[in-house]
Every structure is written in structure tokens, then in C-alpha cells.
Scaffold this motif. Structure first.
Motif, PDB file in Angstrom:
ATOM      1  N   MET A   1       0.842  -1.637  -0.474  1.00  0.00           N
ATOM      2  CA  MET A   1       0.298   0.320  -0.005  1.00  0.00           C
ATOM      3  C   MET A   1       0.805   1.140   0.159  1.00  0.00           C
ATOM      4  N   ILE A   2       0.709   2.422  -0.619  1.00  0.00           N
ATOM      5  CA  ILE A   2       1.169   3.332  -0.377  1.00  0.00           C
ATOM      6  C   ILE A   2       0.407   4.194   0.082  1.00  0.00           C
ATOM      7  N   ASN A   3       2.463   4.922   1.021  1.00  0.00           N
ATOM      8  CA  ASN A   3       1.645   5.638   2.056  1.00  0.00           C
ATOM      9  C   ASN A   3       1.773   7.147   1.708  1.00  0.00           C
ATOM     10  N   LEU A   4       0.962   8.017   2.497  1.00  0.00           N
ATOM     11  CA  LEU A   4       0.673   9.213   2.268  1.00  0.00           C
ATOM     12  C   LEU A   4       0.367   9.865   3.265  1.00  0.00           C
ATOM     13  N   LEU A   5       1.691  11.082   3.336  1.00  0.00           N
ATOM     14  CA  LEU A   5       1.555  12.107   4.156  1.00  0.00           C
ATOM     15  C   LEU A   5       0.523  13.406   4.535  1.00  0.00           C
ATOM     16  N   LEU A   6      -0.792  13.149   5.386  1.00  0.00           N
ATOM     17  CA  LEU A   6      -0.756  14.764   5.743  1.00  0.00           C
ATOM     18  C   LEU A   6      -0.410  15.619   6.354  1.00  0.00           C
ATOM     19  N   LEU A   7       0.114  16.620   5.711  1.00  0.00           N
ATOM     20  CA  LEU A   7       0.576  17.938   6.430  1.00  0.00           C
ATOM     21  C   LEU A   7      -0.531  18.735   6.996  1.00  0.00           C
ATOM     22  N   GLU A  78       8.590  25.669   4.262  1.00  0.00           N
ATOM     23  CA  GLU A  78       9.918  25.367   3.429  1.00  0.00           C
ATOM     24  C   GLU A  78      10.952  24.458   3.771  1.00  0.00           C
ATOM     25  N   ASP A  79      11.703  24.890   5.039  1.00  0.00           N
ATOM     26  CA  ASP A  79      12.193  24.363   5.868  1.00  0.00           C
ATOM     27  C   ASP A  79      11.658  22.505   5.942  1.00  0.00           C
ATOM     28  N   ILE A  80      10.878  22.535   6.505  1.00  0.00           N
ATOM     29  CA  ILE A  80      10.513  21.390   6.638  1.00  0.00           C
ATOM     30  C   ILE A  80       9.709  20.043   5.227  1.00  0.00           C
ATOM     31  N   LEU A  81       9.394  21.068   4.701  1.00  0.00           N
ATOM     32  CA  LEU A  81       9.042  20.106   2.879  1.00  0.00           C
ATOM     33  C   LEU A  81       9.922  20.349   2.379  1.00  0.00           C
ATOM     34  N   LEU A  82      11.443  20.971   1.813  1.00  0.00           N
ATOM     35  CA  LEU A  82      12.639  20.533   1.825  1.00  0.00           C
ATOM     36  C   LEU A  82      13.194  19.309   2.589  1.00  0.00           C
ATOM     37  N   LEU A  91       7.100  15.767  -2.228  1.00  0.00           N
ATOM     38  CA  LEU A  91       6.193  16.607  -2.479  1.00  0.00           C
ATOM     39  C   LEU A  91       5.156  16.938  -3.680  1.00  0.00           C
ATOM     40  N   ILE A  92       3.636  17.247  -3.325  1.00  0.00           N
ATOM     41  CA  ILE A  92       2.529  16.848  -4.281  1.00  0.00           C
ATOM     42  C   ILE A  92       2.232  18.416  -4.088  1.00  0.00           C
ATOM     43  N   PRO A  93       2.599  19.380  -5.477  1.00  0.00           N
ATOM     44  CA  PRO A  93       3.574  19.540  -6.023  1.00  0.00           C
ATOM     45  C   PRO A  93       4.545  19.559  -5.942  1.00  0.00           C
ATOM     46  N   ASP A  94       5.958  19.444  -5.963  1.00  0.00           N
ATOM     47  CA  ASP A  94       7.325  19.633  -6.110  1.00  0.00           C
ATOM     48  C   ASP A  94       7.657  20.718  -5.634  1.00  0.00           C
ATOM     49  N   TYR A  95       9.011  21.108  -4.713  1.00  0.00           N
ATOM     50  CA  TYR A  95       9.051  22.150  -3.944  1.00  0.00           C
ATOM     51  C   TYR A  95       8.844  23.477  -4.683  1.00  0.00           C
ATOM     52  N   GLN A  96       9.147  23.943  -6.756  1.00  0.00           N
ATOM     53  CA  GLN A  96       9.609  24.670  -6.343  1.00  0.00           C
ATOM     54  C   GLN A  96       7.833  25.248  -7.037  1.00  0.00           C
ATOM     55  N   TYR A  97       7.041  24.728  -6.724  1.00  0.00           N
ATOM     56  CA  TYR A  97       5.909  25.250  -7.278  1.00  0.00           C
ATOM     57  C   TYR A  97       5.329  25.700  -5.534  1.00  0.00           C
TER      58      TYR A  97
END
Length: 347
Positions: A1-7, A78-82, A91-97
Motif C-alpha cells: 500500500m502506498i504511504n501518503l503523509l497529509l501535513l 518551506e524548511d520542513i518540506l525541503l 512532495l505533491i506538488p514539488d518544491y518549486q511550485y
């Protein structure tokens, strides 16, 4: 099963809905909708991410941004996601977005680097200081431009530069980053030749901004939300009386007679980026489409939530689907589409 983290954020909220002010999306409903598509969903707040103990390599991460004053909490996000990205999470979407959220300077950079020619019809210039602006030789005060501070929404900090006075005074005032202490120090250093030979004063106008060309004769624009499977929601926005701005005007209508070329253009922009959904501000002038702004993260969902219908392409025709949507369900389906597409491309 695919893991998905919801922040979720420090207020236990995720994005915002529009039934009332500061209403959060139903986090539990969103988690259930994602889970029903075959994912193991974990809900965490940003401060619960402990990089010394937890490893989220291989997780998909659906997150939000923040519109807090001065974007202080956004910087923390931004710190946490990077960190998660460096750890191997997706990341959905990726960091640049995320970087483009409440950051019109990077939005314009993203347009130039990743966009196609149809997205670049609207010319723009970006500046880090007022000094950069006055040294620029490409802009002519005799022409009209639109000033936009890099941060802000609903037409905040958006001003028409339509004469010589505004051309200089608006960027100078809006970019002001004055601090008495640093101003005082800056008065001393030029005279302290032994320690600071050749010293040049620092700028006190360091709030970054963009200048866009002005499109005359517009009576409004369109807010467009694009989801996968060519599902598009469109809100027509009229300008304010004696004003050129449509965003935040409150003069909104849902129209069924939307130009089909607008839908094609919106779909084209969506396909340009690797994202599960996108928010677009589009103007039409002389049968040309001008992409005013675009966002991928934490954008307003009013256009989709309140619309009694949406447009969907079936074969080669755009059809009107008469239904109201639940935004949590749309997000879940969009994430599933994006993850499946990403897995197929990686295979």
C-alpha cells in the motif's frame, strides 16, 4: 500500500474552504477520501516531523502553504518540506511550485523557465530593490505598467503606473524596508574610511516586486481551476468601477457561454506543469490569452466549491456537467491521478 503523509498546520487546519471565514477543509474527510483510493494516510502537523527519528523516504506528501503576515510561518513550512524532499519523500506538488506561492517574482521566473510561448505573451520584469528598478533601462515611464509587490492576493499591493510620478513613487514606497537602526549605521560607515574604505550604502527598499505590461480595455478576467481528466471550473470576474482590477472585486458570475478556446488554453497551461491541479488568472484581449497569475498550492477554492457546473472535455468537445463537487473528493481524485501518472512515467 502506498504511504501518503497529509501535513496540517499549527492550528490543525488544511487549506481553506469558503462557507465562512477561515474555514478549514475537512481533514478527516480528505483523509478518508484518499484512503478509499488505496492509500495508507498519516496526518501530521509540521512540528511533528522529527528528522532525527522518522524516515519518510518513499512517502507521498500532500501539504499546504501559509498566508500569514510577512510569510514567517511559510518560511518554516518551506524548511520542513525541503527536508522531506531531501529525505526522499515525494512532495505533491514539488518544491518549486510551493516557492511560487505568494511569490510573484518566482512565479514569473517559473513562467520563463518552464512555460511555453503562449504563456509568455504578458511581459514582466522583476526587481529585488528599488535601486535595481531605477537602474533598469528597459522600462519607459511614458508607457503604462502594473506594479505588483511579490506578496499579496486579491489585488493587494497592485497599482497601475500610468504617469511619471507613479512610475517612480509607487515602487519606491511599496518596496520600503526601512529600519532606523540600520539606517543610522548606514550614515556612519561612509565616513569611517579606515574600516570601510569604498563603502556603498545598503538599500532600504528591498521588498521584491514585479512590473507587468498593462493590457488596456479589459472589463474583467477569468479565474480558472483545472483538475485532471480535463475538468475545469471558470469564474468570470468584472473589474471594479473606475478600476482595472478584477481580483477581489466581488463582481463574480458563472457563465456557460465561456469561449472554448479559453478552456483549451487553460488545459494547455495545466499540462505544461507536473501538478495535480492549478489555479489560473486569465485575461482575453484581441483574441489573445494573457496568463496574469497562476498558483499550484493553497489557492482559493471558491470557484470550484460554489459552481453549479463545470466543463469537461469528452473526445474533442467541451461539455457542461451539471453538478456540484465536494472539494475534498476532488483533491483526493487529483492526488490519485497524479501519483498514478508519476508511477507510470517512472516505470
Amino acid at each position: 500500500m502506498i504511504n501518503l503523509l497529509l501535513l496540517i498546520d499549527y492550528r490543525n487546519q488544511f487549506w481553506l474552504k469558503t462557507d465562512y471565514k477561515e474555514q478549514s477543509i475537512d481533514v478527516n474527510l480528505l483523509a478518508r477520501e484518499i484512503g478509499s483510493l488505496g492509500y495508507a494516510v498519516s496526518i501530521r502537523s509540521y512540528n511533528q516531523i522529527d528528522f532525527s527519528e522518522d524516515n519518510y523516504k518513499g512517502y507521498y506528501v500532500f501539504y499546504q502553504s501559509s498566508q500569514d503576515p510577512n510569510l514567517l510561518y511559510k518560511s518554516y513550512i518551506e524548511d520542513i518540506l525541503l527536508g522531506l524532499k531531501l529525505q526522499g519523500a515525494f512532495l505533491i506538488p514539488d518544491y518549486q511550485y510551493l516557492r511560487a506561492h505568494h511569490n510573484k517574482v518566482f512565479m514569473e521566473i517559473l513562467r520563463s523557465v518552464c512555460g511555453n510561448d503562449n504563456m509568455r505573451l504578458l511581459k514582466s520584469w522583476h526587481f529585488g530593490t528599488y535601486e535595481d528598478f531605477i537602474d533598469n533601462k528597459k522600462l519607459d515611464w511614458r508607457k503604462k505598467y502594473v506594479f505588483k509587490l511579490s506578496t499579496g492576493d486579491q489585488s493587494k499591493n497592485v497599482v497601475l503606473l500610468d504617469d511619471r510620478k507613479k512610475f517612480h513613487s509607487v515602487p519606491k514606497k511599496q518596496s520600503r524596508s526601512f529600519n532606523w537602526y540600520y539606517w543610522f549605521i548606514d550614515q556612519i560607515k561612509p565616513y569611517w574610511h579606515s574600516r570601510y574604505p569604498g563603502y556603498r550604502k545598503k538599500s532600504h527598499h528591498r521588498r521584491k516586486f514585479i512590473i507587468q505590461e498593462f493590457i488596456p480595455g479589459l472589463s474583467g478576467d477569468y479565474k480558472v481551476l483545472v483538475f485532471p481528466d480535463k475538468k475545469i471550473f471558470v469564474l468570470a470576474r468584472e473589474t471594479r468601477p473606475d478600476d482595472f482590477r478584477a481580483s477581489g472585486s466581488g463582481r463574480f458570475t458563472y457563465k456557460r457561454d465561456i469561449p472554448r478556446e479559453l478552456l483549451d488554453y487553460s488545459s494547455e497551461v495545466f499540462n505544461t506543469f507536473s501538478v495535480p491541479f492549478i489555479s489560473l488568472d486569465i485575461a482575453i484581449s484581441n483574441k489573445k490569452f494573457y496568463l496574469l497569475e497562476f498558483q499550484f498550492v493553497h489557492f482559493g477554492t471558491y470557484t470550484a466549491e460554489k459552481s453549479p457546473f463545470h466543463f469537461q472535455k469528452v473526445f474533442d468537445n467541451w461539455e457542461i456537467v451539471e453538478e456540484r463537487v465536494v472539494i475534498e473528493t476532488e483533491f483526493a481524485k487529483s492526488l490519485h491521478w497524479f501519483i498514478e501518472s508519476h508511477d507510470n512515467q517512472s516505470a
